[in-house]
Design an enzyme around this catalytic site. Structure first.
Site, PDB file in Angstrom:
ATOM      1  N   GLU A   1     -13.894   0.486-106.346  1.00  0.00           N
ATOM      2  CA  GLU A   1     -14.930   1.485-106.056  1.00  0.00           C
ATOM      3  C   GLU A   1     -15.524   1.855-107.396  1.00  0.00           C
ATOM      4  OE1 GLU A   1     -16.922   4.414-106.262  1.00  0.00           O
ATOM      5  OE2 GLU A   1     -15.257   5.713-105.699  1.00  0.00           O
TER       6      GLU A   1
ATOM      7  N   GLU B   1     -11.787   1.982 -98.575  1.00  0.00           N
ATOM      8  CA  GLU B   1     -10.733   2.998 -98.560  1.00  0.00           C
ATOM      9  C   GLU B   1     -10.966   3.907 -97.356  1.00  0.00           C
ATOM     10  OE1 GLU B   1      -9.172   3.693-102.859  1.00  0.00           O
ATOM     11  OE2 GLU B   1     -11.310   4.182-102.879  1.00  0.00           O
TER      12      GLU B   1
ATOM     13  N   ASN C   1     -12.613  12.502-112.192  1.00  0.00           N
ATOM     14  CA  ASN C   1     -13.537  13.419-111.521  1.00  0.00           C
ATOM     15  C   ASN C   1     -12.952  14.060-110.268  1.00  0.00           C
ATOM     16  OD1 ASN C   1     -13.692  10.821-110.318  1.00  0.00           O
ATOM     17  ND2 ASN C   1     -15.643  11.341-109.377  1.00  0.00           N
TER      18      ASN C   1
ATOM     19  N   GLY D   1     -13.639   3.586-110.782  1.00  0.00           N
ATOM     20  CA  GLY D   1     -14.157   3.864-112.115  1.00  0.00           C
ATOM     21  C   GLY D   1     -15.502   3.197-112.319  1.00  0.00           C
TER      22      GLY D   1
ATOM     23  N   LYS E   1      -1.652   4.909-112.245  1.00  0.00           N
ATOM     24  CA  LYS E   1      -2.075   5.195-113.612  1.00  0.00           C
ATOM     25  C   LYS E   1      -3.241   6.166-113.541  1.00  0.00           C
ATOM     26  CE  LYS E   1      -4.561   4.502-116.702  1.00  0.00           C
ATOM     27  NZ  LYS E   1      -5.352   5.477-117.543  1.00  0.00           N
TER      28      LYS E   1
ATOM     29  N   CYS F   1     -18.917  10.225-107.554  1.00  0.00           N
ATOM     30  CA  CYS F   1     -19.475   8.879-107.367  1.00  0.00           C
ATOM     31  C   CYS F   1     -20.624   8.870-106.375  1.00  0.00           C
ATOM     32  CB  CYS F   1     -18.378   7.920-106.888  1.00  0.00           C
ATOM     33  SG  CYS F   1     -17.028   7.721-108.063  1.00  0.00           S
TER      34      CYS F   1
END
Length: 476
Positions: A244, A457, A146, A222, A169, A278
């Site tokens: 998260e 974060e 996203n 995710g 990744k 999110c």
């Protein structure tokens, strides 16, 4: 496009590829290597070999590399934004902001390079002690589709400035921007092996990365089910973890709020990035005394949104990123209509315009009269669908807002400082906005509670997630 391992563009060991498509047109943009366990092992080995050299570089020198990378990103902003729009679907203006946000994150952590230090602690009768901060080693991240550029910045910037090496990744359907950004670090002078990118599905490349004994820290963004799997695998190796895991963010509009401002906030907070954020507004609680007026303002705003290809300068809302999300949103609306568990105020359909049949488009949708057990209020709805619930007062609004397993973000809209304080104290969320929603600066810590994950974060807090504290006690 090829993976980035040890400073080189390489193909997958298995020689297989997968396609990255434009969600607005269905057009194949590029093929990307289908990373294998062997590719992950090679990337981790490259990062491990590069660690000692990178850790010995001064934080100021590391910051210089990040700053040069940020400069290149800003110079190539238009190219990168166009690539991001084509693979993710968001309008070009939003893509530009995300690319600029990535550069800003790098610049912010450059500014923190000189603050990486421990503490001096007098120990009466036993001399003194001091602490030093050491990098963890090889760190890794698994990121979603996203906000692929911005979230990449959130992961790698604090890790690299702290002296760690990294394996990233990216999501399979938005790998192109991440690979291009990784190559920019090479241009900026980042030594080979310090940053590596392995593309491929989570069940192979992602799991191999989490299982690798050389990886000391995993940062995952995710959905909750996958996050729990990451935490389980990481625990076996006693790895540091930051999770998260998304949310179902409530927005509370009190009867004394600035309704014009709140309507704009709800519009942007829900439909930015086609609702695929999110911290998007996913549940809207409005005092019943102002509900009719507020909903009319919001309906006018929703109807003004123009759906289309993100490359069209007039587009304000692009397609959903993939077929799975598109089918999910259609399913939610169909189920609601079948059960008569909600009233569609506007939207609710697949739009019809030239070329719309080739992409994953869905009308921005406003819904009212949904029951408390509706999936719209319980699940993390990633898409342009906003349920509005009326409440009597602030107590009821907070009670309903907290009735979820998530706890990422929330906002309260009011002119009353006591109400704002009450909301901030009682809402169960990792970040709470007052009279705004969804704006997140790299200077402030970000993360959730409950099933929205743990760890933080951004801000100086993120540095501690990538460093180990060593205590040294000297007797004098």
């Amino acid at each position: 496009m090829k993976m980035q391992i040890n400073g080189k563009a390489v193909e997958a060991c298995g020689g297989e590829f997968f396609g990255v498509k434009n969600p607005a047109t269905g057009e194949l943009l590029e093929t990307v290597p289908l990373g294998t366990e062997e590719d992950v092992a090679a990337a981790v080995e490259a990062a491990s070999s590069a660690f000692a050299g990178w850790a010995s570089v001064s934080p100021q020198q590391r910051g210089g590399v990040l700053y040069r990378a940020a400069e290149i990103v800003r110079q190539r902003k238009e190219e990168l934004a166009a690539l991001l729009t084509q693979e993710q679907g968001k309008p070009l203006a939003e893509a530009r902001n995300e690319i600029k946000g990535f550069a800003h994150v790098l610049e912010y952590y450059c500014g923190l390079a000189g603050s990486l230090r421990g503490d001096f602690i007098p120990v009466p009768g036993n001399g003194y002690a001091f602490t030093v901060k050491n990098p963890l080693g090889v760190c890794a991240a698994i990121i979603p589709w996203n906000m692929p550029a911005l979230i990449m910045g959130w992961k790698i910037a604090p890790a690299l400035i702290s002296g760690n090496t990294f394996v990233l990744k990216p999501a399979s359907n938005t790998s192109l921007t991440n690979l291009t950004l990784a190559s920019i670090f090479e241009e900026a002078g980042l030594p080979a092996g310090v940053l590596n990118v392995v593309t491929g599905p989570g069940e192979t490349a992602g799991e191999s990365l989490v299982r690798s004994p050389e990886v000391r820290k995993i940062s995952f963004t995710g959905e909750a089910r996958t996050g729990k799997r990451v935490a389980e695998l990481a625990a076996r190796g006693m790895k540091r973890v930051t999770l998260e895991l998304g949310g179902s963010d409530p927005m509370l509009v009190c009867d004394d709020a600035d309704l014009e401002s709140a309507a704009v906030g709800a519009l942007r907070g829900r439909f930015y990035n086609c609702g695929q954020t999110c911290t998007a507004v996913k549940r809207l609680y409005v005092f019943e005394s102002i509900a009719e007026e507020f909903i009319k303002k919001l309906e006018t705003g929703v109807r003004s949104l123009r759906i289309g290809n993100g490359l069209d300068k007039n587009t304000s809302i692009g397609p959903l990123n993939n077929q799975q999300q598109w089918e999910y949103i259609k399913e939610l609306v169909a189920e609601m209509e079948e059960k008569e568990a909600g009233r569609i105020i506007t939207g609710g359909k697949v739009p019809a315009f030239k070329g719309s049949d080739k992409g994953y488009f869905f009308e921005p949708t406003l819904v009212s009269d949904v029951p408390g057990d509706s999936r719209l209020l319980k699940e993390e709805v990633f898409g342009p669908l906003l349920p509005v619930v009326t409440v009597k007062d602030l107590d009821e609004a907070i009670e309903e807002a907290n009735r979820t397993s998530y706890g990422l973000g929330a906002s309260i809209w009011t002119k009353d400082l006591d109400r704002a304080r009450t909301g901030c104290e009682q809402l169960n969320a990792g970040i709470i906005w007052v009279n705004q929603h969804m704006k997140i600066a790299p200077e402030v810590p970000f993360g959730g509670v409950k099933e929205s994950g743990f760890g933080r974060e951004n801000g100086p807090d993120a540095l501690s997630e990538y460093m180990e504290t060593k205590t040294i006690i000297l007797k004098t």
